[in-house]
Design a protein around this motif. Structure first.
Motif, PDB file in Angstrom:
ATOM      1  N   TRP A   1       0.822  -1.209   0.000  1.00  0.00           N
ATOM      2  CA  TRP A   1       0.000   0.000   0.000  1.00  0.00           C
ATOM      3  C   TRP A   1       0.854   1.257   0.000  1.00  0.00           C
ATOM      4  CZ3 TRP A   1      -4.363  -0.736  -1.949  1.00  0.00           C
ATOM      5  CH2 TRP A   1      -5.032  -1.925  -1.752  1.00  0.00           C
ATOM      6  N   LEU A   2       1.995   1.222   0.636  1.00  0.00           N
ATOM      7  CA  LEU A   2       2.913   2.361   0.589  1.00  0.00           C
ATOM      8  C   LEU A   2       3.442   2.567  -0.837  1.00  0.00           C
ATOM      9  CD1 LEU A   2       4.936   1.975   3.914  1.00  0.00           C
ATOM     10  CD2 LEU A   2       3.213   3.703   3.347  1.00  0.00           C
ATOM     11  N   CYS A   3       3.737   1.475  -1.517  1.00  0.00           N
ATOM     12  CA  CYS A   3       4.197   1.562  -2.908  1.00  0.00           C
ATOM     13  C   CYS A   3       3.102   2.141  -3.804  1.00  0.00           C
ATOM     14  CB  CYS A   3       4.631   0.192  -3.425  1.00  0.00           C
ATOM     15  SG  CYS A   3       6.159  -0.402  -2.714  1.00  0.00           S
ATOM     16  N   VAL A   4       1.874   1.679  -3.601  1.00  0.00           N
ATOM     17  CA  VAL A   4       0.749   2.184  -4.398  1.00  0.00           C
ATOM     18  C   VAL A   4       0.541   3.675  -4.115  1.00  0.00           C
ATOM     19  CG1 VAL A   4      -1.759   2.043  -4.685  1.00  0.00           C
ATOM     20  CG2 VAL A   4      -0.386  -0.037  -4.632  1.00  0.00           C
ATOM     21  N   ALA A   5       0.628   4.073  -2.848  1.00  0.00           N
ATOM     22  CA  ALA A   5       0.463   5.484  -2.494  1.00  0.00           C
ATOM     23  C   ALA A   5       1.583   6.328  -3.095  1.00  0.00           C
ATOM     24  CB  ALA A   5       0.443   5.645  -0.974  1.00  0.00           C
ATOM     25  N   ALA A   6       2.806   5.820  -3.062  1.00  0.00           N
ATOM     26  CA  ALA A   6       3.929   6.553  -3.657  1.00  0.00           C
ATOM     27  C   ALA A   6       3.741   6.697  -5.159  1.00  0.00           C
ATOM     28  CB  ALA A   6       5.242   5.849  -3.339  1.00  0.00           C
ATOM     29  N   LEU A   7       3.304   5.626  -5.808  1.00  0.00           N
ATOM     30  CA  LEU A   7       3.061   5.684  -7.247  1.00  0.00           C
ATOM     31  C   LEU A   7       1.949   6.675  -7.583  1.00  0.00           C
ATOM     32  CD1 LEU A   7       3.731   4.625 -10.040  1.00  0.00           C
ATOM     33  CD2 LEU A   7       2.115   2.767  -9.642  1.00  0.00           C
ATOM     34  N   ALA A   8       0.888   6.686  -6.783  1.00  0.00           N
ATOM     35  CA  ALA A   8      -0.202   7.647  -7.001  1.00  0.00           C
ATOM     36  C   ALA A   8       0.294   9.077  -6.821  1.00  0.00           C
ATOM     37  CB  ALA A   8      -1.360   7.357  -6.045  1.00  0.00           C
ATOM     38  N   GLY A   9       1.150   9.299  -5.846  1.00  0.00           N
ATOM     39  CA  GLY A   9       1.723  10.628  -5.623  1.00  0.00           C
ATOM     40  C   GLY A   9       2.592  11.070  -6.784  1.00  0.00           C
ATOM     41  N   VAL A  10       3.411  10.163  -7.289  1.00  0.00           N
ATOM     42  CA  VAL A  10       4.265  10.484  -8.436  1.00  0.00           C
ATOM     43  C   VAL A  10       3.411  10.798  -9.656  1.00  0.00           C
ATOM     44  CG1 VAL A  10       5.944   9.493 -10.054  1.00  0.00           C
ATOM     45  CG2 VAL A  10       6.278   9.228  -7.603  1.00  0.00           C
ATOM     46  N   CYS A  11       2.342  10.040  -9.851  1.00  0.00           N
ATOM     47  CA  CYS A  11       1.438  10.307 -10.984  1.00  0.00           C
ATOM     48  C   CYS A  11       0.771  11.668 -10.846  1.00  0.00           C
ATOM     49  CB  CYS A  11       0.379   9.209 -11.097  1.00  0.00           C
ATOM     50  SG  CYS A  11       1.041   7.649 -11.701  1.00  0.00           S
ATOM     51  N   ALA A  12       0.358  12.023  -9.637  1.00  0.00           N
ATOM     52  CA  ALA A  12      -0.275  13.326  -9.411  1.00  0.00           C
ATOM     53  C   ALA A  12       0.703  14.468  -9.696  1.00  0.00           C
ATOM     54  CB  ALA A  12      -0.807  13.419  -7.985  1.00  0.00           C
TER      55      ALA A  12
ATOM     56  N   ILE B   1       1.662  16.236 -24.435  1.00  0.00           N
ATOM     57  CA  ILE B   1       1.212  16.376 -23.045  1.00  0.00           C
ATOM     58  C   ILE B   1      -0.162  15.749 -22.861  1.00  0.00           C
ATOM     59  CG2 ILE B   1       0.465  18.072 -21.335  1.00  0.00           C
ATOM     60  CD1 ILE B   1       2.853  19.788 -22.255  1.00  0.00           C
ATOM     61  N   ASP B   2      -1.061  15.975 -23.815  1.00  0.00           N
ATOM     62  CA  ASP B   2      -2.389  15.366 -23.711  1.00  0.00           C
ATOM     63  C   ASP B   2      -2.288  13.838 -23.666  1.00  0.00           C
ATOM     64  OD1 ASP B   2      -3.498  17.880 -23.733  1.00  0.00           O
ATOM     65  OD2 ASP B   2      -4.169  17.782 -25.833  1.00  0.00           O
ATOM     66  N   LEU B   3      -1.446  13.273 -24.507  1.00  0.00           N
ATOM     67  CA  LEU B   3      -1.252  11.828 -24.521  1.00  0.00           C
ATOM     68  C   LEU B   3      -0.655  11.328 -23.209  1.00  0.00           C
ATOM     69  CD1 LEU B   3      -1.397   9.197 -26.123  1.00  0.00           C
ATOM     70  CD2 LEU B   3       0.885   9.709 -27.011  1.00  0.00           C
ATOM     71  N   LEU B   4       0.350  12.033 -22.693  1.00  0.00           N
ATOM     72  CA  LEU B   4       0.956  11.637 -21.427  1.00  0.00           C
ATOM     73  C   LEU B   4      -0.044  11.727 -20.272  1.00  0.00           C
ATOM     74  CD1 LEU B   4       4.529  13.128 -21.607  1.00  0.00           C
ATOM     75  CD2 LEU B   4       3.915  10.728 -21.326  1.00  0.00           C
ATOM     76  N   MET B   5      -0.893  12.736 -20.300  1.00  0.00           N
ATOM     77  CA  MET B   5      -1.866  12.869 -19.232  1.00  0.00           C
ATOM     78  C   MET B   5      -2.862  11.720 -19.243  1.00  0.00           C
ATOM     79  SD  MET B   5      -2.424  16.968 -19.024  1.00  0.00           S
ATOM     80  CE  MET B   5      -3.613  16.841 -17.716  1.00  0.00           C
ATOM     81  N   VAL B   6      -3.175  11.211 -20.406  1.00  0.00           N
ATOM     82  CA  VAL B   6      -4.070  10.045 -20.492  1.00  0.00           C
ATOM     83  C   VAL B   6      -3.349   8.802 -19.963  1.00  0.00           C
ATOM     84  CG1 VAL B   6      -5.226   8.490 -22.103  1.00  0.00           C
ATOM     85  CG2 VAL B   6      -5.470  10.971 -22.374  1.00  0.00           C
ATOM     86  N   ILE B   7      -2.097   8.664 -20.310  1.00  0.00           N
ATOM     87  CA  ILE B   7      -1.315   7.490 -19.904  1.00  0.00           C
ATOM     88  C   ILE B   7      -1.042   7.492 -18.406  1.00  0.00           C
ATOM     89  CG2 ILE B   7       0.918   6.359 -20.123  1.00  0.00           C
ATOM     90  CD1 ILE B   7       0.909   7.268 -23.073  1.00  0.00           C
ATOM     91  N   VAL B   8      -0.657   8.650 -17.874  1.00  0.00           N
ATOM     92  CA  VAL B   8      -0.315   8.753 -16.453  1.00  0.00           C
ATOM     93  C   VAL B   8      -1.588   8.723 -15.669  1.00  0.00           C
ATOM     94  CG1 VAL B   8       0.683  10.239 -14.685  1.00  0.00           C
ATOM     95  CG2 VAL B   8       1.813  10.012 -16.876  1.00  0.00           C
TER      96      VAL B   8
END
Length: 167
Positions: A81-92, A160-167
Motif C-alpha cells: 500500500w505504501l508503494c501504491v500510495a507513492a506511485l499515485a503521488g508520483v502520478c499526481a 502532453i495530452d497523450l501523457l496525461m491520459v497514460i499517467v
C-alpha cells in the motif's frame, strides 16, 4: 536589437492573454521586433520540449526501477500500500507538471502581436506587408516562423495530452 528577455517578449507581444493589443500594430521597424518575438517564442517552445523530455525520462526511470524491484520480491501487506500510495503521488505530480507545461494556443484572432496570427497570412505575405507597412521578405520570414512555432506548440500540446491520459 536582439534580446530583451521576457520583458522584450512582453513588449513585442503586448498583453495577448488579456486580449489587449496595441492600437498601432506596426510602427517603424516593428517588423524586426515581431520577428524577434517569434524567435523568442520558438526558444520558449524548445524549453518546454526539454522540460517535457526531462519529466518523461524521470517517469520512465522510476517506472523501470519499480518494475525491477517487484520482480525480485513483490511487496506485501503495508509495503504494497505504501508503494501504491507513492506511485499515485508520483502520478499526481507528473499530471501537475504536465499541466504547467501544456501550451495554451488561442484559436481566435488575438491581434497582430500574437505569433499564431501571422501564420494565417501563409500565401499572402503582401497583405501582411501592407498591414504592417513592412517589407514582404521580412513578412515571409515572420509567417514561416509563426508556422514553425505554432507546429512546435501543437506537437507539445498533443504529447502532453497523450501523457496525461497514460499517467
Amino acid at each position: 536589437e536582439r534580446g530583451g528577455g521576457v520583458n522584450g517578449w512582453r513588449r513585442a507581444a503586448g498583453d495577448t492573454l488579456q486580449g489587449r493589443v496595441s492600437p498601432d500594430p506596426a510602427a517603424d521597424g516593428e517588423i524586426d521586433t515581431l520577428i524577434e518575438a517569434a524567435y523568442q517564442e520558438s526558444a520558449r517552445a524548445d524549453g518546454k520540449s526539454a522540460a517535457l523530455l526531462a519529466v518523461v525520462g524521470i517517469g520512465f526511470a522510476a517506472f523501470c526501477a519499480a518494475c525491477a524491484s517487484t520482480a525480485t520480491a513483490p511487496p506485501r501487506g503495508v509495503t504494497r500500500w505504501l508503494c501504491v500510495a507513492a506511485l499515485a503521488g508520483v502520478c499526481a505530480v507528473a499530471e501537475l507538471l504536465l499541466l504547467a507545461l501544456r501550451p495554451r494556443l488561442s484559436g481566435r484572432q488575438a491581434g497582430q502581436r500574437y505569433f499564431g496570427t501571422w501564420r494565417g497570412y501563409d500565401g499572402a505575405p503582401d497583405l501582411l506587408a501592407a498591414e504592417l507597412s513592412a517589407e514582404p521578405g521580412a513578412c515571409r520570414t515572420l509567417i514561416r516562423l509563426s508556422i514553425i512555432v505554432w507546429r512546435k506548440y501543437l506537437l507539445i500540446r498533443w504529447a502532453i495530452d497523450l501523457l496525461m491520459v497514460i499517467v
